[in-house]
Design a protein around this motif. Structure first.
Motif, PDB file in Angstrom:
ATOM      1  N   GLY A   1       0.821  -1.211   0.000  1.00  0.00           N
ATOM      2  CA  GLY A   1       0.000   0.000   0.000  1.00  0.00           C
ATOM      3  C   GLY A   1       0.850   1.254   0.000  1.00  0.00           C
ATOM      4  O   GLY A   1       0.456   2.294  -0.497  1.00  0.00           O
ATOM      5  N   SER A   2       2.039   1.166   0.604  1.00  0.00           N
ATOM      6  CA  SER A   2       2.981   2.285   0.729  1.00  0.00           C
ATOM      7  C   SER A   2       2.354   3.478   1.468  1.00  0.00           C
ATOM      8  O   SER A   2       1.397   3.293   2.231  1.00  0.00           O
ATOM      9  N   THR A   3       2.874   4.658   1.252  1.00  0.00           N
ATOM     10  CA  THR A   3       2.453   5.787   2.089  1.00  0.00           C
ATOM     11  C   THR A   3       2.544   7.111   1.344  1.00  0.00           C
ATOM     12  O   THR A   3       3.366   7.272   0.438  1.00  0.00           O
ATOM     13  N   ILE A   4       1.669   8.034   1.722  1.00  0.00           N
ATOM     14  CA  ILE A   4       1.674   9.396   1.188  1.00  0.00           C
ATOM     15  C   ILE A   4       1.861  10.351   2.361  1.00  0.00           C
ATOM     16  O   ILE A   4       1.130  10.272   3.345  1.00  0.00           O
ATOM     17  N   ALA A   5       2.844  11.272   2.255  1.00  0.00           N
ATOM     18  CA  ALA A   5       3.032  12.306   3.272  1.00  0.00           C
ATOM     19  C   ALA A   5       2.550  13.633   2.713  1.00  0.00           C
ATOM     20  O   ALA A   5       3.001  14.064   1.644  1.00  0.00           O
ATOM     21  N   VAL A   6       1.620  14.266   3.426  1.00  0.00           N
ATOM     22  CA  VAL A   6       1.105  15.564   3.003  1.00  0.00           C
ATOM     23  C   VAL A   6       1.785  16.629   3.852  1.00  0.00           C
ATOM     24  O   VAL A   6       1.643  16.637   5.080  1.00  0.00           O
ATOM     25  N   LEU A   7       2.521  17.526   3.199  1.00  0.00           N
ATOM     26  CA  LEU A   7       3.341  18.493   3.926  1.00  0.00           C
ATOM     27  C   LEU A   7       2.596  19.798   4.178  1.00  0.00           C
ATOM     28  O   LEU A   7       1.735  20.203   3.395  1.00  0.00           O
TER      29      LEU A   7
END
Lengths: 367, 367
Positions: free
Chosen positions: A167-173
């Motif tokens: 699934g991995s990951t998303i970082a919202v800055l």
């Protein structure tokens, strides 16, 4: 630089100070795509754009910022995604104030995946961080992408767990995508750029500023089907994300803890106001209806068949029946029958009706 | 012994083996009070009472048991309360299978009080017992009577906390009221007989038997307005009490804990299925609508007035408004306004509407 002139126009409008995203959407509605907007006489735009914005629109600083953003986006692994792009996340189109564009670094295809936000305290306990990482790892293993905010504590743990699975990951800055914040997560940000995705709605070079983080939080929840809060104090940023999630129609989940732990209080407040209490990744999957996990083996035990009570069930038929009748049918004492009935009630196999009657409940067929 | 002949008749019917409480209620419905029932020809009763019960009704063992119970009830501080008595607890009349009579020892007037059941694991943690005692003490201080089952662990802690306040405590036994069980709670039982109340529906001399305890649990919940579970494993007796409470229309409360604690799992299961998560005695009082605590000072802080956001509220008027308009009205940047709006949303002071509009929510008047 030979780049999409459409993108330059998107950047020009979005980088003009005093021209909010709400104004930008009004311009698009009125005149069409940004190139068409910019083809209009400035006097025509004046009905929509405040004077200061209009003055800045064709200024040199905005032109420089556009050039810089185009250069940034031309680099390998970088992208600027506009509202008009196919890769713009569909779920963000549902929120009240979708950003006109997203700066992205990494695997843009993750934006099309089913995702779960996992957020919580920067000052997480060791157990809280371990919980966040374990939830994220298990859910990423089922194919869910884990969205968080790259903060210390729970966020970082959630990203690490997400990176471990497909699934991995998303970082919202909450900063420009070219700004590293916090510094202690530099290594993690690098890994996410390689194997996950970093996104930001803020212009390049935007430094950390307190007021940008609550605004950013609506994207963390907006990108996801649900939002899981692992540890949170009351009146914390995680609760802003959870509130945004609820307002966006997303599921809100919270992990409970001791009533004496300050970092459980935010989660408990959420549960009191309707968030789902979750103890395991499976609890989350159960609620995210419509998401079909890949290769996820259930850890839930099959329903126990309480052997001694089965006999009583056989004597119950399908009509309401009283204890006396059951005693004679089953050849048991009233105490035995009452005790078995309570166990069957607890198992959800029989229901107590008014007047001391009991009725058998049918189990759902196995699907 | 010159005693109420009515009571002797109640005892005779209730002490006859094979004559269940459901049968007894049918007889009362058909013939009136027990004295009238017993005045009937035995052939008339045969339509309602199984043959074995009818044979036992006028037997010597039943007569001896009646005599023994009358002698017991004549002692100071002892009472046998029948369905027909004014002191019979009104809330028990609402349940599916109210016991025909209750053996009571101590302050019978406690049965007329508003009460809360507090139950949980016999193998409670130290923290769990401390929590149960603290909840009970605080709630007893407001005048609520604490009902529990005199078991080790949570039950004992709840009784101790209840004894400390004016609400005091009621222990509902799963044995005859003259049987001390468990022995380790002998001292506590003595204190409850002095300053609280012991009750049992089981005949004198009834030894501990597993099947009587689930049956007893329905009285613990039935005597109370709500049931608080402090620590409980899954598939435990506490959950039977909670289930009985829900079926009796009582509020169910549960104290959360770590997702890694086996004794929190029962509480979490209850919260998932609709029980109220509670962190404090005040949470319980908030839900027990209609109960007016005496001399209870609220520990809840007054709502914070977020000073910087107040200014923005003043600019909002009472109609939906967009961010751009608020920027010009308040002279703030879009970022400042968005950030303040999110804080106001979190405080429940404004609502986000579709289309990027915001509306001010009125605070309820102080009552």
């Amino acid at each position: 630089m030979s780049q999409d002139p459409g993108l330059a126009s998107w950047l020009q409008l979005s980088l003009t100070p005093g021209l909010t995203s709400a104004t930008l959407r009004k311009l698009l509605q009125q005149f069409g795509l940004p190139q068409a907007v910019l083809g209009r006489k400035r006097a025509e735009l004046a009905a929509f754009v405040p004077a200061a914005g209009l003055a800045a629109l064709d200024s040199e600083p905005v032109a420089s910022a556009v050039t810089r953003a185009l250069e940034w986006s031309a680099q390998v692994g970088h992208a600027v995604i506009t509202l008009a792009d196919d890769t713009y996340p569909r779920l963000l189109l549902e929120i009240a104030d979708p950003p006109p564009l997203l700066y992205a670094r990494g695997r843009v295809e993750l934006l099309a995946r089913s995702a779960l936000a996992i957020v919580g305290s920067r000052n997480a306990t060791q157990q809280g961080s371990a919980n966040a990482e374990a939830f994220a790892r298990t859910l990423s293993a089922t194919g869910l992408t884990i969205v968080s905010g790259l903060a210390l504590g729970i966020d970082a743990a959630a990203h690490r767990g997400g990176l471990d699975g497909p699934g991995s990951t998303i970082a919202v800055l909450g900063t420009g995508i070219d700004i590293l914040y916090p510094q202690r997560n530099a290594g993690l940000a690098g890994e996410i750029a390689q194997r996950g995705l970093l996104v930001s709605e803020f212009p390049l070079g935007t430094a950390p500023a307190a007021h940008n983080f609550p605004r950013r939080n609506r994207l963390i929840s907006g990108l996801a089907r649900g939002c899981l809060v692992v540890e949170a104090a009351v009146a914390s940023g995680s609760l802003i994300t959870a509130r945004a999630a609820a307002e966006q129609g997303r599921e809100v989940f919270a992990v409970p803890g001791s009533i004496h732990s300050p970092l459980a209080k935010g989660c408990h407040a959420l549960i009191k106001s309707g968030a789902k209490l979750v103890e395991s990744a499976e609890d989350v999957l159960t609620e995210l209806s419509g998401f079909r996990p890949s290769g996820y083996a259930s850890t839930r035990e099959p329903a126990r068949d309480a052997a001694p009570a089965e006999g009583l069930l056989a004597h119950m038929g399908h009509d309401p029946v009283d204890v006396d009748s059951l005693c004679s049918r089953a050849g048991l004492s009233a105490e035995q029958v009452s005790s078995e009935l309570l166990r069957l009630e607890l198992d959800g196999r029989v229901a107590a009706l008014p007047g001391g009657l009991y009725q058998r409940l049918e189990k759902e067929g196995r699907r």
